[in-house]
Design a protein around this motif. Structure first.
Motif, mmCIF file in Angstrom:
data_model
loop_
_atom_site.group_PDB
_atom_site.id
_atom_site.type_symbol
_atom_site.label_atom_id
_atom_site.label_comp_id
_atom_site.label_asym_id
_atom_site.label_seq_id
_atom_site.Cartn_x
_atom_site.Cartn_y
_atom_site.Cartn_z
ATOM 1 N N UNK A 1 0.814 -1.212 0.000
ATOM 2 C CA UNK A 1 0.000 0.000 0.000
ATOM 3 C C UNK A 1 0.847 1.262 0.000
ATOM 4 N N UNK A 2 2.123 1.168 0.433
ATOM 5 C CA UNK A 2 2.931 2.381 0.526
ATOM 6 C C UNK A 2 3.875 2.593 -0.655
ATOM 7 N N UNK A 3 4.467 1.536 -1.210
ATOM 8 C CA UNK A 3 5.396 1.796 -2.319
ATOM 9 C C UNK A 3 5.047 1.073 -3.619
ATOM 10 N N UNK B 1 9.574 8.257 -0.674
ATOM 11 C CA UNK B 1 9.668 7.880 -2.095
ATOM 12 C C UNK B 1 10.619 6.710 -2.333
ATOM 13 N N UNK B 2 11.076 6.075 -1.283
ATOM 14 C CA UNK B 2 12.006 4.960 -1.447
ATOM 15 C C UNK B 2 11.371 3.803 -2.203
ATOM 16 N N UNK B 3 12.203 3.124 -2.968
ATOM 17 C CA UNK B 3 11.821 1.883 -3.627
ATOM 18 C C UNK B 3 12.479 0.710 -2.898
ATOM 19 N N UNK C 1 11.862 -4.808 1.480
ATOM 20 C CA UNK C 1 10.954 -3.674 1.610
ATOM 21 C C UNK C 1 11.554 -2.608 2.518
ATOM 22 N N UNK C 2 11.391 -1.322 2.191
ATOM 23 C CA UNK C 2 11.869 -0.263 3.094
ATOM 24 C C UNK C 2 11.150 -0.339 4.440
ATOM 25 N N UNK D 1 19.603 -0.564 -5.871
ATOM 26 C CA UNK D 1 18.734 0.305 -5.067
ATOM 27 C C UNK D 1 18.929 0.109 -3.565
ATOM 28 N N UNK D 2 20.158 -0.150 -3.133
ATOM 29 C CA UNK D 2 20.420 -0.307 -1.700
ATOM 30 C C UNK D 2 20.071 0.999 -0.987
#
Length: 688
Positions: free
Chosen positions: A446-448, A497-499, A478-479, A531-532
């Motif tokens: 739901x967030x990213x 906005x993190x992926x 996941x962040x 994407x670390x």
């Protein structure tokens, strides 16, 4: 090894399919293998139990008998025996870092830990929980570990590896057991467990408690030492000992009736701060946490013709809410005297997770075994709490205040996330001695947003004693809510906005049993992380990348009915994508060897050697290299001493080696973290 393992893997998958067929590996185990339990099958590789030799993954199984033979007193000692896995530690509460194949990060969020197949990841920091404190090994039936990606089955955080701790059921215990352990560092532990019938139910219960002052290894220079050099002060408590105390309570219940099972668990921890929450020594901190687990499951083979069905619903609650401000981030006099009573920050949180899923297996095809499932989970960080005496700019506040709920001061506000997923997998036996396993899982957050992760593996029984595996897969991490939503933190703030972090891994494995008493395996791997999530300045960004490659070799030799030798060698090289330099921290080479000898009836002794070498600093860290170390442990056990009693003794780090694990550059601490010196433990256990 060249960076062409992926091409080699694909070529093997294509070319092996044109080669001849062979019979299966022998299934009979030697006499000593029976002593060490069933480590010939694994369940987490595909979601169903199968021979470990044919599992489409690099897998290791550790049984309760293995644990007993090691004389292990903690989960970390057991996991150190797994090839490709090194257990390091964090400065915060001496928390374990399970470093798979050179992937070594602060929170260790790239490793998924399961208890009885249920994820125990917390959404606050993305780790097992800040005050983890381990698992009681007396209640562990087996531990299954897969190295490499597992997101195609398990979703988030099954990134570099998956660890599944399986607790004991009524069938495993069969009666009553109780025991106690005493040892160095004022260690005292006791437990009782029972398995049997409760009316019509198969029931198992466990209750254990422990307390230790912990080791007193010395930190020569902490983060405050560096600030003292800047401000010309002497506030640091270094040199001084780490705060490694641990108080624990564990309770579990397992009830089953036919296809139905109900499990519950409760864990309470009160840990010392290790080398400090901010890498500055805090000898007085007591950090409490409680965890509650509940799950109900239904598993029915032959639910209808050609269909097996399983379903599970669960609840997991974590509370880390201290009642008073007891954490001193920096000592009295810090920052040039700006904090005469010390810089105090006391963050706490509470979160709950609810989940439900259903899986179906279709067996109606002669050559296919189809598995599919779907589920939903809600992660709810429903409470945050903080006492502090500083603001977002490090400026002192007038005393310690309760910042809870204040968006101008608190470190994080409550947040909620929901996840819906679906997966499918096909185990296709397309020819004699050939199996192609292909699967994919899609997760919607739901967030990213969305992420899809496939995997494919080809397993070939090349001859009666050789199995070859070629594997390819992707995974994601996941962040955490800290990375997404942190606020008012002088060091790092969140970024909504993190992926997710991603990884692609290729593996090529060979299993060879040249004679009945000798089993060997060799696995080559390479991976690419993208994407670390790293702090850049004071904000988390998807800014890092890492590549790695290496191999793992392991062997088990049953020399005779009374002597068993096991060992493994792991070699890896990992590079930071931005600089091309070594990623640092994880060992380049590791050797683990163990010998178990039944030198007379009912007596067993064991020796374990662990050699850790080639740890580099992170790029930009100019401190001297981290010294290699070798530790030796000894175990002696006497079964059936008298009237059902069993006694065992263990000496850890026999040679009193000065062994240390590296600190992160970002922690600001000059010294590395000391491992315990020589330690003695004595255990008594009674079986009724």
């Amino acid at each position: 090894m060249q960076p062409s393992i992926r091409r080699l893997t694909i070529c093997v998958m294509l070319s092996l399919a044109w080669t001849g067929s062979a019979t299966a590996l022998p299934s009979e185990e030697g006499d000593l293998a029976l002593i060490y339990g069933d480590n010939s099958t694994v369940s987490i590789a595909t979601g169903g139990r199968q021979a470990i030799t044919r599992a489409p993954s690099s897998a290791t199984v550790i049984t309760a008998q293995d644990i007993k033979a090691m004389g292990a007193t903690g989960l970390e000692q057991v996991l150190e025996s797994v090839p490709g896995l090194h257990v390091s530690m964090n400065n915060i509460a001496s928390g374990p870092i399970y470093s798979f194949r050179g992937i070594h990060t602060t929170r260790n969020s790239e490793v998924l830990m399961l208890v009885n197949g249920m994820p125990i990841t917390n959404v606050f920091a993305g780790d097992r929980s800040q005050m983890w404190g381990g698992m009681p090994l007396e209640n562990v039936a087996r531990i299954e570990v897969i190295r490499g990606p597992g997101s195609a089955l398990y979703g988030a955080d099954a990134f570099s590896g998956v660890i599944n701790v399986i607790t004991r059921t009524a069938a495993d215990i069969k009666g009553s057991e109780y025991g106690a352990r005493i040892g160095s560092f004022n260690t005292r532990e006791a437990w009782i467990q029972h398995g049997g019938k409760l009316w019509e139910l198969d029931a198992a219960f466990y209750l254990g408690a422990g307390n230790t002052d912990g080791q007193k290894g010395i930190i020569q220079k902490d983060a405050q030492t560096a600030w003292d050099a800047i401000f010309g002060t002497k506030a640091s408590l270094a040199p001084g000992p780490v705060n490694a105390q641990n108080k624990s309570i564990d309770a579990r219940a397992d009830l089953s009736y036919g296809a139905w099972r109900l499990r519950s668990g409760y864990q309470q921890r009160e840990l010392g701060s290790g080398a400090g929450l901010a890498a500055a020594l805090d000898p007085n901190a007591r950090i409490p946490e409680s965890r509650l687990y509940l799950d109900a499951s239904y598993e029915k083979t032959g639910w209808s013709p050609n269909w097996d069905v399983s379903a599970v619903a669960g609840y997991y609650d974590i509370k880390s809410n201290p009642a008073n401000p007891a954490y001193t981030l920096f000592p009295a006099g810090a920052f040039g005297g700006a904090f005469p009573n010390g810089m105090i920050g006391n963050p706490g949180h509470a979160e709950q997770h609810t989940h439900a899923s259903v899986t179906a297996v279709y067996t109606g095809f002669e050559q296919h075994l189809l598995r599919a499932g779907t589920g939903h989970r809600v992660d709810d960080l429903y409470q945050t709490q903080e006492f502090k005496n500083f603001d977002a700019n490090f400026a002192p506040l007038p005393g310690v205040i309760d910042a809870s709920g204040n968006p101008a001061l608190v470190f994080l506000l409550p947040h909620k996330r929901s996840v819906t997923f679906a997966f499918a997998q096909d185990e296709y036996s397309f020819a004699r001695d050939w199996t192609l396993t292909a699967g994919v899982r899609h997760d919607h957050y739901s967030d990213f947003g969305d992420t899809t992760n496939p995997r494919i593996a080809l397993v070939w029984d090349a001859s009666y004693n050789i199995v070859i595996k070629a594997m390819h897969g992707t995974a994601f991490r996941a962040p955490s809510f800290t990375e997404l939503y942190n606020i008012n933190n002088p060091v790092t703030i969140g970024n909504s906005r993190l992926k997710p972090e991603t990884i692609t891994t290729d593996e090529l494995g060979f299993l060879w049993q040249p004679v009945n008493k000798l089993k060997t395996s060799l696995n080559f791997f390479q991976y690419h992380m993208r994407n670390i999530i790293l702090p850049v300045g004071t904000t988390y960004l998807n800014s890092g990348g890492q590549t790695g490659r290496g191999f793992e070799f392991e062997a088990t030799f049953e020399a005779d009915r009374n002597l068993r030798l096991t060992g493994n060698v792991s070699v890896q090289r990992s590079k930071d994508a931005a600089t091309g330099q070594d990623a640092g921290l994880a060992p380049h080479q590791r050797l683990f060897a163990r010998a178990d000898w039944r030198f007379m009836p009912l007596w067993q002794s064991g020796v374990t050697i662990n050699h850790v070498a080639g740890r580099m600093r992170e790029p930009g860290d100019t401190r001297p290299l981290i010294p290699d170390y070798t530790t030796v442990d000894l175990t002696l056990r006497r079964e059936k001493l008298v009237n059902g009693w069993e006694v065992s003794a263990k000496v850890m780090n026999l040679l009193n080696t000065d062994a240390r694990e590296p600190t992160f550059k970002s922690a600001g601490m000059y010294s590395d973290l000391p491992l315990p010196g020589r330690a003695f433990y004595l255990q008594l256990q009674h079986n009724l």
